[in-house]
Write a protein that holds these residues in place. Structure first.
Motif, PDB file in Angstrom:
ATOM      1  N   ARG A  20       0.957  -1.212  -0.020  1.00  0.00           N
ATOM      2  CA  ARG A  20       0.001   0.070   0.096  1.00  0.00           C
ATOM      3  C   ARG A  20       0.964   1.206   0.006  1.00  0.00           C
ATOM      4  O   ARG A  20       1.929   1.377   0.676  1.00  0.00           O
ATOM      5  CB  ARG A  20      -0.867   0.064   1.086  1.00  0.00           C
ATOM      6  CG  ARG A  20      -1.830   1.193   1.362  1.00  0.00           C
ATOM      7  CD  ARG A  20      -2.913   1.167   2.477  1.00  0.00           C
ATOM      8  NE  ARG A  20      -3.742   1.857   2.540  1.00  0.00           N
ATOM      9  CZ  ARG A  20      -4.962   1.908   2.230  1.00  0.00           C
ATOM     10  NH1 ARG A  20      -5.273   0.891   1.480  1.00  0.00           N
ATOM     11  NH2 ARG A  20      -5.870   3.253   2.021  1.00  0.00           N
ATOM     12  N   ARG A  25      -5.419   5.201  -4.997  1.00  0.00           N
ATOM     13  CA  ARG A  25      -5.830   4.380  -6.137  1.00  0.00           C
ATOM     14  C   ARG A  25      -6.023   3.091  -5.757  1.00  0.00           C
ATOM     15  O   ARG A  25      -5.551   2.046  -6.527  1.00  0.00           O
ATOM     16  CB  ARG A  25      -4.899   4.410  -7.509  1.00  0.00           C
ATOM     17  CG  ARG A  25      -5.195   5.740  -8.161  1.00  0.00           C
ATOM     18  CD  ARG A  25      -6.375   5.800  -9.126  1.00  0.00           C
ATOM     19  NE  ARG A  25      -6.817   7.055  -9.281  1.00  0.00           N
ATOM     20  CZ  ARG A  25      -7.623   7.273 -10.158  1.00  0.00           C
ATOM     21  NH1 ARG A  25      -7.850   6.417 -11.133  1.00  0.00           N
ATOM     22  NH2 ARG A  25      -8.300   8.349 -10.216  1.00  0.00           N
ATOM     23  N   ALA A  58      10.452   3.807  -2.310  1.00  0.00           N
ATOM     24  CA  ALA A  58       9.171   3.690  -3.368  1.00  0.00           C
ATOM     25  C   ALA A  58       7.946   4.212  -2.279  1.00  0.00           C
ATOM     26  O   ALA A  58       6.964   4.580  -2.646  1.00  0.00           O
ATOM     27  CB  ALA A  58       8.994   2.276  -3.713  1.00  0.00           C
ATOM     28  N   LEU A  62       4.951  11.704  -3.135  1.00  0.00           N
ATOM     29  CA  LEU A  62       5.427  12.603  -4.344  1.00  0.00           C
ATOM     30  C   LEU A  62       5.723  13.947  -3.632  1.00  0.00           C
ATOM     31  O   LEU A  62       6.594  14.812  -4.248  1.00  0.00           O
ATOM     32  CB  LEU A  62       4.053  12.689  -5.132  1.00  0.00           C
ATOM     33  CG  LEU A  62       3.799  11.188  -6.191  1.00  0.00           C
ATOM     34  CD1 LEU A  62       3.126  11.614  -7.020  1.00  0.00           C
ATOM     35  CD2 LEU A  62       5.094  10.872  -7.039  1.00  0.00           C
ATOM     36  N   ASP A  79       3.061  12.348 -11.151  1.00  0.00           N
ATOM     37  CA  ASP A  79       2.011  13.236 -10.596  1.00  0.00           C
ATOM     38  C   ASP A  79       0.974  12.470 -10.043  1.00  0.00           C
ATOM     39  O   ASP A  79       0.616  11.011 -10.430  1.00  0.00           O
ATOM     40  CB  ASP A  79       1.517  14.093 -11.715  1.00  0.00           C
ATOM     41  CG  ASP A  79       0.792  15.286 -11.399  1.00  0.00           C
ATOM     42  OD1 ASP A  79       0.501  15.627 -10.241  1.00  0.00           O
ATOM     43  OD2 ASP A  79       0.513  16.174 -12.267  1.00  0.00           O
ATOM     44  N   GLY A  87       6.038   4.721  -5.577  1.00  0.00           N
ATOM     45  CA  GLY A  87       5.682   3.363  -5.607  1.00  0.00           C
ATOM     46  C   GLY A  87       4.308   3.255  -6.387  1.00  0.00           C
ATOM     47  O   GLY A  87       4.035   2.785  -7.561  1.00  0.00           O
ATOM     48  N   GLY A  88       3.455   4.000  -5.590  1.00  0.00           N
ATOM     49  CA  GLY A  88       2.016   4.245  -6.400  1.00  0.00           C
ATOM     50  C   GLY A  88       1.864   4.521  -7.618  1.00  0.00           C
ATOM     51  O   GLY A  88       1.138   4.022  -8.789  1.00  0.00           O
ATOM     52  N   VAL A 150       7.207  -6.065  -5.306  1.00  0.00           N
ATOM     53  CA  VAL A 150       7.107  -5.217  -4.165  1.00  0.00           C
ATOM     54  C   VAL A 150       8.515  -4.253  -4.757  1.00  0.00           C
ATOM     55  O   VAL A 150       9.557  -4.741  -4.489  1.00  0.00           O
ATOM     56  CB  VAL A 150       7.212  -5.726  -2.972  1.00  0.00           C
ATOM     57  CG1 VAL A 150       7.432  -4.630  -2.045  1.00  0.00           C
ATOM     58  CG2 VAL A 150       6.130  -6.614  -2.638  1.00  0.00           C
TER      59      VAL A 150
HETATM   60  C1  LIG Z   1      -1.589  14.262 -13.767  1.00  0.00           C
HETATM   61  C2  LIG Z   1      -2.240  12.962 -12.666  1.00  0.00           C
HETATM   62  C3  LIG Z   1      -3.324  13.456 -12.126  1.00  0.00           C
HETATM   63  C4  LIG Z   1      -3.909  12.341 -11.107  1.00  0.00           C
HETATM   64  N1  LIG Z   1      -5.076  12.629 -10.372  1.00  0.00           N
HETATM   65  C5  LIG Z   1      -5.125  11.811  -9.623  1.00  0.00           C
HETATM   66  C6  LIG Z   1      -6.391  12.141  -8.747  1.00  0.00           C
HETATM   67  O1  LIG Z   1      -6.774  13.200  -8.816  1.00  0.00           O
HETATM   68  N2  LIG Z   1      -6.823  11.202  -8.056  1.00  0.00           N
HETATM   69  C7  LIG Z   1      -6.224  10.011  -7.917  1.00  0.00           C
HETATM   70  O2  LIG Z   1      -6.849   8.911  -7.170  1.00  0.00           O
HETATM   71  N3  LIG Z   1      -5.181   9.637  -8.751  1.00  0.00           N
HETATM   72  C8  LIG Z   1      -4.793  10.502  -9.452  1.00  0.00           C
HETATM   73  N4  LIG Z   1      -3.638  10.164 -10.153  1.00  0.00           N
HETATM   74  C9  LIG Z   1      -3.342   8.571 -10.366  1.00  0.00           C
HETATM   75  C10 LIG Z   1      -2.062   8.779  -9.457  1.00  0.00           C
HETATM   76  O3  LIG Z   1      -0.826   8.405 -10.047  1.00  0.00           O
HETATM   77  C11 LIG Z   1      -2.327   7.607  -8.560  1.00  0.00           C
HETATM   78  O4  LIG Z   1      -3.381   7.723  -7.769  1.00  0.00           O
HETATM   79  C12 LIG Z   1      -1.328   7.609  -7.273  1.00  0.00           C
HETATM   80  O5  LIG Z   1       0.036   8.280  -7.544  1.00  0.00           O
HETATM   81  C13 LIG Z   1      -1.303   6.229  -6.562  1.00  0.00           C
HETATM   82  O6  LIG Z   1      -0.357   6.317  -5.419  1.00  0.00           O
HETATM   83  P1  LIG Z   1      -0.695   5.726  -4.204  1.00  0.00           P
HETATM   84  O7  LIG Z   1       0.389   5.750  -3.288  1.00  0.00           O
HETATM   85  O8  LIG Z   1      -1.909   6.287  -3.510  1.00  0.00           O
HETATM   86  O9  LIG Z   1      -0.757   4.229  -4.633  1.00  0.00           O
HETATM   87  P2  LIG Z   1      -1.967   3.250  -3.941  1.00  0.00           P
HETATM   88  O10 LIG Z   1      -3.347   3.566  -4.185  1.00  0.00           O
HETATM   89  O11 LIG Z   1      -1.681   2.665  -2.331  1.00  0.00           O
HETATM   90  O12 LIG Z   1      -1.541   1.753  -4.605  1.00  0.00           O
HETATM   91  C14 LIG Z   1      -1.854   1.863  -6.329  1.00  0.00           C
HETATM   92  C15 LIG Z   1      -1.442   0.457  -6.684  1.00  0.00           C
HETATM   93  O13 LIG Z   1      -0.071   0.536  -6.676  1.00  0.00           O
HETATM   94  C16 LIG Z   1       0.651  -0.800  -6.040  1.00  0.00           C
HETATM   95  N5  LIG Z   1       1.480  -0.256  -5.274  1.00  0.00           N
HETATM   96  C17 LIG Z   1       1.649   0.870  -4.381  1.00  0.00           C
HETATM   97  N6  LIG Z   1       3.103   1.026  -4.056  1.00  0.00           N
HETATM   98  C18 LIG Z   1       3.569  -0.022  -4.425  1.00  0.00           C
HETATM   99  C19 LIG Z   1       5.234  -0.358  -4.387  1.00  0.00           C
HETATM  100  N7  LIG Z   1       5.989   0.116  -3.529  1.00  0.00           N
HETATM  101  N8  LIG Z   1       5.439  -1.608  -5.002  1.00  0.00           N
HETATM  102  C20 LIG Z   1       4.591  -2.337  -5.609  1.00  0.00           C
HETATM  103  N9  LIG Z   1       3.278  -2.064  -5.995  1.00  0.00           N
HETATM  104  C21 LIG Z   1       2.894  -0.839  -5.349  1.00  0.00           C
HETATM  105  C22 LIG Z   1      -0.328  -0.867  -4.857  1.00  0.00           C
HETATM  106  O14 LIG Z   1      -0.361  -2.421  -4.445  1.00  0.00           O
HETATM  107  C23 LIG Z   1      -1.883  -0.907  -5.799  1.00  0.00           C
HETATM  108  O15 LIG Z   1      -2.113  -1.693  -6.868  1.00  0.00           O
HETATM  109  C24 LIG Z   1      -2.965  11.141 -11.123  1.00  0.00           C
HETATM  110  C25 LIG Z   1      -2.136  10.831 -11.951  1.00  0.00           C
HETATM  111  C26 LIG Z   1      -1.576  11.733 -12.938  1.00  0.00           C
HETATM  112  C27 LIG Z   1      -0.527  11.487 -13.864  1.00  0.00           C
END
Ligand SMILES: Cc1cc2nc3c(=O)[nH]c(=O)nc-3n(C[C@H](O)[C@H](O)[C@H](O)COP(=O)(O)OP(=O)(O)OC[C@H]3O[C@@H](n4cnc5c(N)ncnc54)[C@H](O)[C@@H]3O)c2cc1C
Length: 292
Positions: A20, A25, A58, A62, A79, A87-88, A150
């Protein structure tokens, strides 16, 4: 130097696991189900502005990375919303809105130090831009939703931040704007309004702003786009905004999963089988279900 032995320990050799990040997302590609949740390490290991690379956990957000890079006039092509992690963002694999200048998410990841489904640490890619032969595993990892490995620590390629920038918008035909503007960072079109972001050296941006102003565009704040995304099919849904050149439509409705060619699915399944034969990682998730 960040040690991945704790992460390898957390992942272990048996049982279903998912990583996580910020959870922004968490539902993309399907729910992870009832599995052990692990977190990637956080923190910036080292940043070399001259080499334009940064070594970072990771699990780092951001925003933390952006602040550290901005202090030396640099940034990365990632972004996401507040709380999102490196990482996400890599595993979701969406390119930034400014991809016309900043580049694609797939080009950001130079090296990924990972824990595999056997609980062992492995390294994909290498620390510099062109020193890796063989299959490009980093590109395979981007967009894989954490189903292959991972990711613990990454080396990312950085870019210089632009000196100046401007968003311009107006009811001017898309074609007219595209013919006039030089390498825009972003071009958006909602069927009526064309919105463009120009960036670069101050004098160049001023020239572009004057030129676009002459066409009828005015300076605006960065537009807020609808949250859902779909592939461009030549049809713009009501309230939708086309990201020109990216083939992506930002829209209100959640899109249906894309049609995936049978051969591509077979190859994808084989690859997942090779990385994770026991389907330990993110068992409920399917990267093929993500629309754009
Ligand atoms: C311009 C732009 C705007 C965006 N705007 C939005 C927005 O408004 N709202 C939004 O929700 N998203 C948006 N996104 C998407 C955004 O990139 C992802 O929501 C976010 O970066 C996911 O990061 P998180 O840490 O929350 O991941 P998580 O939601 O925690 O995880 C997402 C997935 O990645 C996997 N994961 C996470 N970390 C690792 C790791 N270290 N190793 C392996 N797998 C991993 C998880 O298991 C899961 O499957 C946007 C993207 C861009 C480019």
């Amino acid at each position: 130097m960040m040690n991945l032995s704790q992460l390898a320990n957390d992942v272990g050799e048996v049982g279903a696991v998912c990583v996580r990040g910020g959870g922004t997302r968490w539902d993309v590609g399907g729910a992870a189900g009832d599995v052990q949740v692990v977190m990637a390490p956080t923190g910036i290991d080292s940043f070399d502005p001259a080499e334009m690379t940064v070594v970072v956990g990771a699990g780092t957000t951001l925003s933390e990375l952006a602040d550290a890079l901005a202090a030396r006039g640099q940034e990365v092509a990632l972004d996401g919303p507040p709380g999102a992690t490196i990482g996400g963002a890599l595993m979701v694999g969406r390119s930034p809105l400014r991809r016309g200048r900043l580049g694609e998410v797939a080009d950001v990841l130079l090296q990924a130090d990972c824990v595999g489904a056997d609980g062992q640490v492995f390294v994909a890619g290498g620390p510099t831009v062109k020193n890796v032969s063989g299959y490009d595993l980093c590109r395979l990892l981007v967009g894989s939703l954490g189903t292959l490995a991972v990711v613990g620590r990454v080396i990312l390629r950085t870019r210089p931040m632009p000196e100046d920038s401007a968003w311009m918008s107006g009811e001017v035909p898309l074609k007219v704007v595209l013919q006039s503007v030089y390498r825009p960072a972003t071009v958006l079109w909602d069927g009526r309004q064309t919105t463009v972001r120009v960036e670069g050296h101050g004098a160049d941006v001023n020239n572009e702003v004057d030129l676009l102003g002459g066409l009828g565009l005015e300076r605006v704040d960065q537009p807020v786009l609808p949250r859902e995304r779909d592939r461009w099919s030549g049809f713009l849904p009501s309230g939708g905004v086309l990201e020109v050149g990216a083939g992506v439509v930002h829209q209100l409705e959640r899109p249906s999963p894309p049609a995936v060619a049978a051969g591509v699915r077979v190859l994808g399944d084989r690859m997942r089988e090779a990385f994770d034969p026991r389907r330990r990682f993110n068992p409920g998730r399917d990267p093929h279900r993500v629309a754009a």
